[in-house]
Design a protein around this motif. Structure first.
Motif, PDB file in Angstrom:
ATOM      1  N   GLU A 186      37.589  44.534  -6.652  1.00 14.26           N
ATOM      2  CA  GLU A 186      38.274  43.549  -5.811  1.00 14.26           C
ATOM      3  C   GLU A 186      39.701  43.317  -6.279  1.00 14.26           C
ATOM      4  O   GLU A 186      40.615  43.179  -5.464  1.00 14.26           O
ATOM      5  CB  GLU A 186      37.499  42.235  -5.816  1.00 14.26           C
ATOM      6  N   SER A 187      39.930  43.259  -7.582  1.00  9.78           N
ATOM      7  CA  SER A 187      41.285  43.028  -8.094  1.00  9.78           C
ATOM      8  C   SER A 187      41.428  43.620  -9.486  1.00  9.78           C
ATOM      9  O   SER A 187      40.455  43.736 -10.242  1.00  9.78           O
ATOM     10  CB  SER A 187      41.606  41.528  -8.126  1.00  9.78           C
ATOM     11  N   LEU A 188      42.665  43.987  -9.804  1.00  6.81           N
ATOM     12  CA  LEU A 188      43.051  44.492 -11.128  1.00  6.81           C
ATOM     13  C   LEU A 188      44.236  43.666 -11.611  1.00  6.81           C
ATOM     14  O   LEU A 188      45.175  43.421 -10.851  1.00  6.81           O
ATOM     15  CB  LEU A 188      43.450  45.969 -11.050  1.00  6.81           C
ATOM     16  N   ARG A 189      44.216  43.254 -12.878  1.00  7.52           N
ATOM     17  CA  ARG A 189      45.337  42.515 -13.416  1.00  7.52           C
ATOM     18  C   ARG A 189      45.329  42.573 -14.942  1.00  7.52           C
ATOM     19  O   ARG A 189      44.309  42.903 -15.559  1.00  7.52           O
ATOM     20  CB  ARG A 189      45.298  41.058 -12.944  1.00  7.52           C
ATOM     21  N   VAL A 190      46.470  42.259 -15.519  1.00  6.76           N
ATOM     22  CA  VAL A 190      46.613  42.174 -16.971  1.00  6.76           C
ATOM     23  C   VAL A 190      46.809  40.715 -17.337  1.00  6.76           C
ATOM     24  O   VAL A 190      47.723  40.059 -16.820  1.00  6.76           O
ATOM     25  CB  VAL A 190      47.802  43.022 -17.464  1.00  6.76           C
ATOM     26  N   ARG A 191      45.979  40.211 -18.220  1.00  4.34           N
ATOM     27  CA  ARG A 191      46.030  38.794 -18.602  1.00  4.34           C
ATOM     28  C   ARG A 191      45.964  38.668 -20.117  1.00  4.34           C
ATOM     29  O   ARG A 191      45.489  39.560 -20.821  1.00  4.34           O
ATOM     30  CB  ARG A 191      44.863  38.027 -17.974  1.00  4.34           C
ATOM     31  N   GLU A 192      46.408  37.512 -20.569  1.00  8.56           N
ATOM     32  CA  GLU A 192      46.290  37.191 -21.982  1.00  8.56           C
ATOM     33  C   GLU A 192      44.880  36.701 -22.279  1.00  8.56           C
ATOM     34  O   GLU A 192      44.302  35.950 -21.500  1.00  8.56           O
ATOM     35  CB  GLU A 192      47.309  36.111 -22.365  1.00  8.56           C
ATOM     36  N   SER A 193      44.351  37.160 -23.391  1.00  9.27           N
ATOM     37  CA  SER A 193      43.035  36.717 -23.857  1.00  9.27           C
ATOM     38  C   SER A 193      43.141  36.372 -25.329  1.00  9.27           C
ATOM     39  O   SER A 193      44.198  36.533 -25.950  1.00  9.27           O
ATOM     40  CB  SER A 193      41.990  37.811 -23.622  1.00  9.27           C
ATOM     41  N   LYS A 194      42.055  35.913 -25.897  1.00  9.14           N
ATOM     42  CA  LYS A 194      42.074  35.578 -27.319  1.00  9.14           C
ATOM     43  C   LYS A 194      42.198  36.817 -28.188  1.00  9.14           C
ATOM     44  O   LYS A 194      42.467  36.709 -29.381  1.00  9.14           O
ATOM     45  CB  LYS A 194      40.835  34.786 -27.698  1.00  9.14           C
ATOM     46  N   TYR A 195      42.005  37.998 -27.564  1.00  9.34           N
ATOM     47  CA  TYR A 195      42.182  39.260 -28.287  1.00  9.34           C
ATOM     48  C   TYR A 195      43.541  39.892 -28.009  1.00  9.34           C
ATOM     49  O   TYR A 195      43.812  40.987 -28.481  1.00  9.34           O
ATOM     50  CB  TYR A 195      41.081  40.249 -27.893  1.00  9.34           C
ATOM     51  N   GLY A 196      44.370  39.223 -27.215  1.00  9.83           N
ATOM     52  CA  GLY A 196      45.658  39.778 -26.830  1.00  9.83           C
ATOM     53  C   GLY A 196      45.649  40.202 -25.374  1.00  9.83           C
ATOM     54  O   GLY A 196      44.722  39.862 -24.613  1.00  9.83           O
ATOM     55  N   PRO A 197      46.659  40.944 -24.911  1.00  7.04           N
ATOM     56  CA  PRO A 197      46.692  41.403 -23.518  1.00  7.04           C
ATOM     57  C   PRO A 197      45.472  42.264 -23.201  1.00  7.04           C
ATOM     58  O   PRO A 197      45.097  43.141 -23.969  1.00  7.04           O
ATOM     59  CB  PRO A 197      47.988  42.217 -23.433  1.00  7.04           C
ATOM     60  N   ALA A 198      44.867  41.994 -22.062  1.00  5.20           N
ATOM     61  CA  ALA A 198      43.638  42.696 -21.676  1.00  5.20           C
ATOM     62  C   ALA A 198      43.681  43.055 -20.206  1.00  5.20           C
ATOM     63  O   ALA A 198      44.287  42.356 -19.385  1.00  5.20           O
ATOM     64  CB  ALA A 198      42.412  41.835 -21.977  1.00  5.20           C
ATOM     65  N   LEU A 199      43.040  44.175 -19.874  1.00  9.39           N
ATOM     66  CA  LEU A 199      42.879  44.592 -18.492  1.00  9.39           C
ATOM     67  C   LEU A 199      41.649  43.890 -17.922  1.00  9.39           C
ATOM     68  O   LEU A 199      40.543  44.055 -18.434  1.00  9.39           O
ATOM     69  CB  LEU A 199      42.704  46.109 -18.408  1.00  9.39           C
ATOM     70  N   VAL A 200      41.845  43.105 -16.867  1.00 12.11           N
ATOM     71  CA  VAL A 200      40.763  42.328 -16.262  1.00 12.11           C
ATOM     72  C   VAL A 200      40.454  42.924 -14.893  1.00 12.11           C
ATOM     73  O   VAL A 200      41.351  43.060 -14.051  1.00 12.11           O
ATOM     74  CB  VAL A 200      41.137  40.845 -16.130  1.00 12.11           C
ATOM     75  N   ILE A 201      39.194  43.271 -14.686  1.00 12.33           N
ATOM     76  CA  ILE A 201      38.750  43.871 -13.430  1.00 12.33           C
ATOM     77  C   ILE A 201      37.717  42.946 -12.795  1.00 12.33           C
ATOM     78  O   ILE A 201      36.701  42.627 -13.415  1.00 12.33           O
ATOM     79  CB  ILE A 201      38.141  45.267 -13.652  1.00 12.33           C
ATOM     80  N   GLN A 202      37.990  42.520 -11.576  1.00 11.54           N
ATOM     81  CA  GLN A 202      37.065  41.696 -10.807  1.00 11.54           C
ATOM     82  C   GLN A 202      36.361  42.582  -9.786  1.00 11.54           C
ATOM     83  O   GLN A 202      37.010  43.214  -8.951  1.00 11.54           O
ATOM     84  CB  GLN A 202      37.819  40.581 -10.083  1.00 11.54           C
ATOM     85  N   THR A 203      35.029  42.662  -9.871  1.00 10.04           N
ATOM     86  CA  THR A 203      34.286  43.478  -8.923  1.00 10.04           C
ATOM     87  C   THR A 203      33.973  42.677  -7.662  1.00 10.04           C
ATOM     88  O   THR A 203      33.960  41.445  -7.668  1.00 10.04           O
ATOM     89  CB  THR A 203      32.984  44.001  -9.537  1.00 10.04           C
ATOM     90  N   ALA A 204      33.722  43.396  -6.572  1.00 16.05           N
ATOM     91  CA  ALA A 204      33.415  42.761  -5.296  1.00 16.05           C
ATOM     92  C   ALA A 204      32.029  42.130  -5.333  1.00 16.05           C
ATOM     93  O   ALA A 204      31.235  42.371  -6.244  1.00 16.05           O
ATOM     94  CB  ALA A 204      33.514  43.783  -4.168  1.00 16.05           C
ATOM     95  N   GLU A 205      31.736  41.333  -4.313  1.00 13.82           N
ATOM     96  CA  GLU A 205      30.424  40.696  -4.231  1.00 13.82           C
ATOM     97  C   GLU A 205      29.317  41.733  -4.118  1.00 13.82           C
ATOM     98  O   GLU A 205      28.239  41.571  -4.686  1.00 13.82           O
ATOM     99  CB  GLU A 205      30.386  39.749  -3.035  1.00 13.82           C
ATOM    100  N   THR A 206      29.582  42.808  -3.380  1.00 19.87           N
ATOM    101  CA  THR A 206      28.582  43.871  -3.253  1.00 19.87           C
ATOM    102  C   THR A 206      28.386  44.634  -4.557  1.00 19.87           C
ATOM    103  O   THR A 206      27.397  45.346  -4.713  1.00 19.87           O
ATOM    104  CB  THR A 206      28.995  44.854  -2.143  1.00 19.87           C
ATOM    105  N   GLY A 207      29.324  44.469  -5.501  1.00 19.02           N
ATOM    106  CA  GLY A 207      29.207  45.103  -6.809  1.00 19.02           C
ATOM    107  C   GLY A 207      28.755  44.151  -7.892  1.00 19.02           C
ATOM    108  O   GLY A 207      28.895  44.457  -9.081  1.00 19.02           O
ATOM    109  N   GLY A 208      28.233  42.998  -7.506  1.00 25.73           N
ATOM    110  CA  GLY A 208      27.698  42.040  -8.474  1.00 25.73           C
ATOM    111  C   GLY A 208      28.626  40.895  -8.812  1.00 25.73           C
ATOM    112  O   GLY A 208      28.210  39.933  -9.451  1.00 25.73           O
ATOM    113  N   GLY A 209      29.909  40.966  -8.424  1.00 27.94           N
ATOM    114  CA  GLY A 209      30.843  39.890  -8.727  1.00 27.94           C
ATOM    115  C   GLY A 209      31.124  39.736 -10.212  1.00 27.94           C
ATOM    116  O   GLY A 209      31.333  38.617 -10.695  1.00 27.94           O
ATOM    117  N   TYR A 210      31.164  40.829 -10.966  1.00 28.46           N
ATOM    118  CA  TYR A 210      31.412  40.776 -12.403  1.00 28.46           C
ATOM    119  C   TYR A 210      32.903  40.632 -12.691  1.00 28.46           C
ATOM    120  O   TYR A 210      33.760  41.043 -11.902  1.00 28.46           O
ATOM    121  CB  TYR A 210      30.897  42.036 -13.102  1.00 28.46           C
TER     122      TYR A 210
END
Length: 427
Positions: A268-292
């Motif tokens: 559903e979306s791809l983005r780079v965000r800050e996390s407690k481990y540093g910059p991370a690639l965050v992938i949001q799956t669609a509802e049909t893919g479980g919404g992970y």
């Protein structure tokens, strides 16, 4: 003095009293504008990491293979991108829902579509993922003068509701009753079940062997990235990325069965965000893919940005023309069925002159000699010591090893050949 001053002009072109009022209002408006600009800049800086994600195109949610729908306007014309009609079956009636209406059955790579040729608003869509059972049967039409016809029965389950469909051949042609006119439905449905990796997210699958990804048909690997941390757990798991034209695959280096296969269709979306481990690639799956929500860390940051741009580009390209993995040619399938039917017809032809009758008396004779020899051997065990001396092993030249001495009246060939070497035929 004051009066003279109030009446003279000042550089701004206004009188003193007018300048004090007007310039004060301008200053207030200017300060207000600066405050708005400052707030806008702060807001833009806060959302700077989400700009790329907002710019990437959103893929159309895949519902065609996962839902059952009725009477959708222009259903048979509005196919989604990547959906192809693989076969048409004409003169088909929806006997349960729309009896009496002759229609057409469209077999696509995602679903079955039936639409009436009499009433344009009557149609239905059955996603392959919702089919629970399907078979063919011979039905007897209620109309007078109608011979038995072939029908396709489908049991579908959607949102906890069971649907039964019966698509009947109403062409009236006797030859179609004995032909597999619905064979393409079964073939394409089986292909759909085998190609789920093109469409659905898969966790812990057998997709990696000896550190190498098992490549799908029409799949091309563009890049492999090592040293990718999966942030699904507190300690993280070190693994590798495999980027192809169809999906993104991650698997752990220590355990290949700990993996994920994520088609671009389920992102559903791809983005780079800050996390407690540093910059991370965050992938949001669609509802049909479980919404992970999946997080991955890649060092250094430059390599993370390169991978992010590559994934965004592949995600956009795949959205324009998805590949669902089903390759089917209806004409080739019909030719194979015709050849198989011809071979079966030839095999079914029985001619007596093509077979030879065997004389089983020879086999019974050999079996009798062998059985008699074994019976005499059992009796010899209870005989005197002289018979034991006769049973001492001797060297056999024919076989090349020592064996029991053959008793009188028997030959080695009688004991060695259980079945006759030459079978005679008789008329």
């Amino acid at each position: 003095m004051l009066k003279a001053t109030e009446g003279r002009n000042i550089p701004c072109g206004r009188t003193v009293s007018g300048c004090q009022a007007t310039c004060g209002a301008d200053l207030a408006r200017h300060n207000k504008t600066l405050k708005k600009d400052k707030d806008f800049i702060i807001k833009m800086l806060k959302n700077i990491t989400q700009v790329d994600a907002k710019q990437q195109p959103q893929l159309e949610l895949l519902w065609e293979d996962k839902e059952v729908k009725f009477d959708v306007s222009q259903l048979h014309k509005n196919l989604r991108s990547g959906e192809r009609v693989l076969d048409y079956i004409y003169h088909i009636e929806d006997s349960k829902g729309n009896p009496g209406d002759t229609g057409r059955l469209m077999v696509t790579n995602l679903r079955l579509i039936w639409h009436s040729l009499v009433h344009k608003k009557y149609n239905l869509s059955i996603g392959y993922a919702r089919i629970g059972n399907t078979n063919t049967r011979i039905v007897h039409m209620h109309s007078k003068g109608r011979s038995p016809s072939q029908a396709l029965y489908i049991l579908a389950i959607s949102d906890g509701t069971r649907f039964e469909f019966l698509f009947t051949d109403v062409s009236g042609e006797t030859a179609r009753r004995d032909q597999p006119i619905f064979a393409s439905v079964f073939d394409i449905y089986q292909l759909y079940q085998r190609t789920y990796l093109y469409r659905d997210l898969k966790l812990r699958g057998a997709i990696v062997q000896a550190g190498q990804l098992v490549i799908l048909p029409d799949e091309q690997v563009f890049s492999q990235v090592q040293g990718v941390w999966n942030l699904s757990s507190d300690q993280g798991n070190l693994g590798s990325f495999v980027v192809s034209n169809i999906r993104l695959v991650w698997f752990a280096d220590a355990n290949e069965t700990f993996n994920i296969s994520l088609p671009y269709l389920q992102i559903e979306s791809l983005r780079v965000r800050e996390s407690k481990y540093g910059p991370a690639l965050v992938i949001q799956t669609a509802e049909t893919g479980g919404g992970y929500v999946l997080g991955f860390r890649i060092d250094p940051a430059e390599r993370l940005n390169e991978l992010f741009k590559e994934l965004c580009s592949l995600h956009a390209i795949y959205g324009e023309q998805p590949n669902f993995g089903i390759q089917y040619n209806a004409q080739d399938a019909r030719e194979r069925l015709a050849e198989a039917a011809e071979e079966a017809a030839q095999a079914a032809q029985f001619k007596v002159e093509n077979f030879e009758e065997l004389d089983e008396r020879q086999e019974r004779e050999i079996n009798t000699k062998l059985n008699s020899y074994l019976a005499e051997g059992c009796m010899a065990k209870t005989s005197s010591a002289s018979s034991r001396e006769e049973g001492d092993p001797v060297y056999c030249k024919e076989l090349g090893f020592a064996m029991e001495r053959i008793r009188d009246g028997y030959k080695l060939q009688d004991l060695w050949s259980v079945m006759p070497t030459k079978m005679e035929t008789f008329e």
